[in-house]
Structures are given as C-alpha cells and as structure tokens.
Design an enzyme around this catalytic site. Structure first.
Site, short mmCIF file in Angstrom:
data_model
loop_
_atom_site.label_atom_id
_atom_site.label_comp_id
_atom_site.label_asym_id
_atom_site.label_seq_id
_atom_site.Cartn_x
_atom_site.Cartn_y
_atom_site.Cartn_z
N ASP A 1 0.86 -1.18 0.00
CA ASP A 1 0.00 0.00 0.00
C ASP A 1 0.90 1.23 0.00
OD1 ASP A 1 -2.40 1.63 0.49
OD2 ASP A 1 -1.53 1.90 2.48
N ASP B 1 -0.32 5.26 0.55
CA ASP B 1 -0.65 6.32 1.51
C ASP B 1 -0.90 5.72 2.89
OD1 ASP B 1 -1.08 8.83 2.49
OD2 ASP B 1 -2.59 9.38 1.02
N ASP C 1 -1.57 -0.19 6.07
CA ASP C 1 -1.84 0.45 7.35
C ASP C 1 -3.31 0.49 7.72
OD1 ASP C 1 -2.88 3.69 6.89
OD2 ASP C 1 -2.25 2.49 5.17
#
Length: 260
Positions: free
Chosen positions: A10, A12, A206
C-alpha cells in the site's frame, strides 16, 4: 508458515503521508530489491497514472518505476476491457482514469455508453451527477474505481471517490461494481501481474478496513503496519469492526524489515 515470495505494498499511510515519506520506507524498498524479492505498489488512487505515482515516489527518495505500480484506474479499465473489449464508456474522473481507459482500448463517449466508470473527480458537479444518473438509468453498468469516502490532504480531509459514488448510487438506485480495496478485484489484478498464487503473496498496509481486508479477501497473507490509519490506540476497534486479525502486526517499517 513459509515466508511470502512477493509483496503488495500500500502507499498512503504505509510508504508516505501525502508529500512526506514514512520513516524506513526507502530502506524497505532497498531491502526488497537487494534481496531480489518481487513487489508491486498497489493504490486505490485513480487520479494519477502509474508513472505519475512512480514520479511521486521518486520525489520522496523511493525507487519506483511505472511498471511497478498498480492503480485502481488501470484495474478498472482492464476489468471492463476483459468483460467487453472495446466497449463504449463514459467516465467521471481525472487524468489517470482517462489514460487507463484509452490504454485498455475502450471507446470514451457521452452518447449511450455501456459503462460509467467513476473515480475521484475534484471538479465534480451537479451536471456530472445528472449525466451519470441518466447514463446508468439508460442501462450503463456502474463501475467505481475505489470506495474511499475520505482522502487526507495537507490541510485536512477531503471527500474521496466513494463519496461521489455514494451520490451517484443514491440518485440512480444502482450499486456499483467496486474495483479498489477492500474489493479483491484490484488485488487479483496485482497478483496476476506477479504470476504467483495468492497464498505466496503478502499484502503490507496500514488500513484494516481496506488493505488488510482486501488481502484477506484475495487469499493473501496480511501484514499490518501501525504507521497510518490503524494505530496501537484503535487496533482492537478496527479488528472488531472487520472481524479480521492480520497475520503480522508491526509498529513501524524498521521492525517489519527485520522479519523479511
């Protein structure tokens, strides 16, 4: 359990926060490269082209090439092209989505499209909402690049593609086919590019509700880093909300590197 043979990363919240590199992100990429471990960057962002994403990463001191990036726009375009090659499509979105549709051999039109493909559009208007409503009510299939309701910006949160999609869904009464995380469609697109079984691939992210949920849906190993949306403070809340427990949880990228 055997170590993953490849990783889907991932962006951002995992590699960067907007214009700021997350501590250890450059070292993680250097470690994967020096260890000859395959990886791809996977993002729900539909506004940038893969090369545009790579350029942003390079500006932060992180090695990246366009061919290493999988975006929801490219996955959406290829999804439609595989279902209906050369289809007539209308789009609501930005440069990254338009270029992906053209590259996939789709025909962009506002006259009786077979598909409406919608991503983030920071010039979204009532007129565009009206057009989308009429296209969909006229029989066009509704495709949403990604369901993110909010996006972080330098000065605070902004509405995401999912918020615009919610307006179109409310107006038309039609639920879209969702391509981006937590849907497994974007993940399958990336896994196919790696050429490995999902069970040999790990997703690093995240966000429990998008990255980790998508990894689980696709049959991948899931690795949560507490560098963005999910933190030590809200981890239990997110796990209860999703009903998912990541295979690994790491406080930061430096800790993660020691396990790869």
């Amino acid at each position: 359990m055997n170590s993953p043979k490849a990783y889907l990363l991932d962006l951002d919240g995992t590699i960067y926060h907007g214009k700021h590199r997350i501590d250890g992100a450059d070292l993680l990429i250097q470690h994967l490269k020096s260890s000859n471990i395959p990886y791809l960057y996977v993002t729900n962002n539909s506004s940038r082209t893969p090369e545009g994403v790579a350029e942003h990463l390079r500006s932060l001191g992180i090695e990246a090439a366009g061919e290493e990036v999988c975006t929801s726009a490219v996955a959406a375009a290829e999804y439609v092209a595989s279902e209906s090659p050369g289809a007539k499509v209308a789009f609501i979105g930005e440069d990254g989505l338009e270029k992906a549709l053209i590259s996939a051999g789709l025909h962009i039109t506002e006259e009786s499209p077979e598909y409406v493909i919608q991503g983030i559009d920071r010039e979204f208007t009532y007129e565009k909402l009206t057009k989308a409503l009429r296209w969909i009510m006229g029989g066009a299939k509704f495709i949403l690049t990604n369901p993110d309701l909010q996006l972080p910006a330098d000065d605070g949160l902004t509405p995401g593609a999912g918020t615009l999609g919610a307006a179109i869904e409310a107006a038309s009464g039609v639920k879209p086919v969702v391509i981006g995380k937590p849907s497994s469609i974007l993940m399958k697109h990336a896994i196919d590019r790696l050429g490995l079984p999902a069970s040999e691939v790990a997703v690093i992210g995240d966000n429990m509700r998008t990255d980790i949920a998508a990894g689980e849906a696709a049959g991948c190993r899931s690795i949560l880093v507490l560098t963005g949306v999910t933190t030590e403070a809200n981890l239990e809340t997110h796990m209860r909300a999703t009903g998912i427990k990541p295979n690994e949880i790491h406080k930061n990228l430096h800790e993660l590197i020691t396990t790869i």
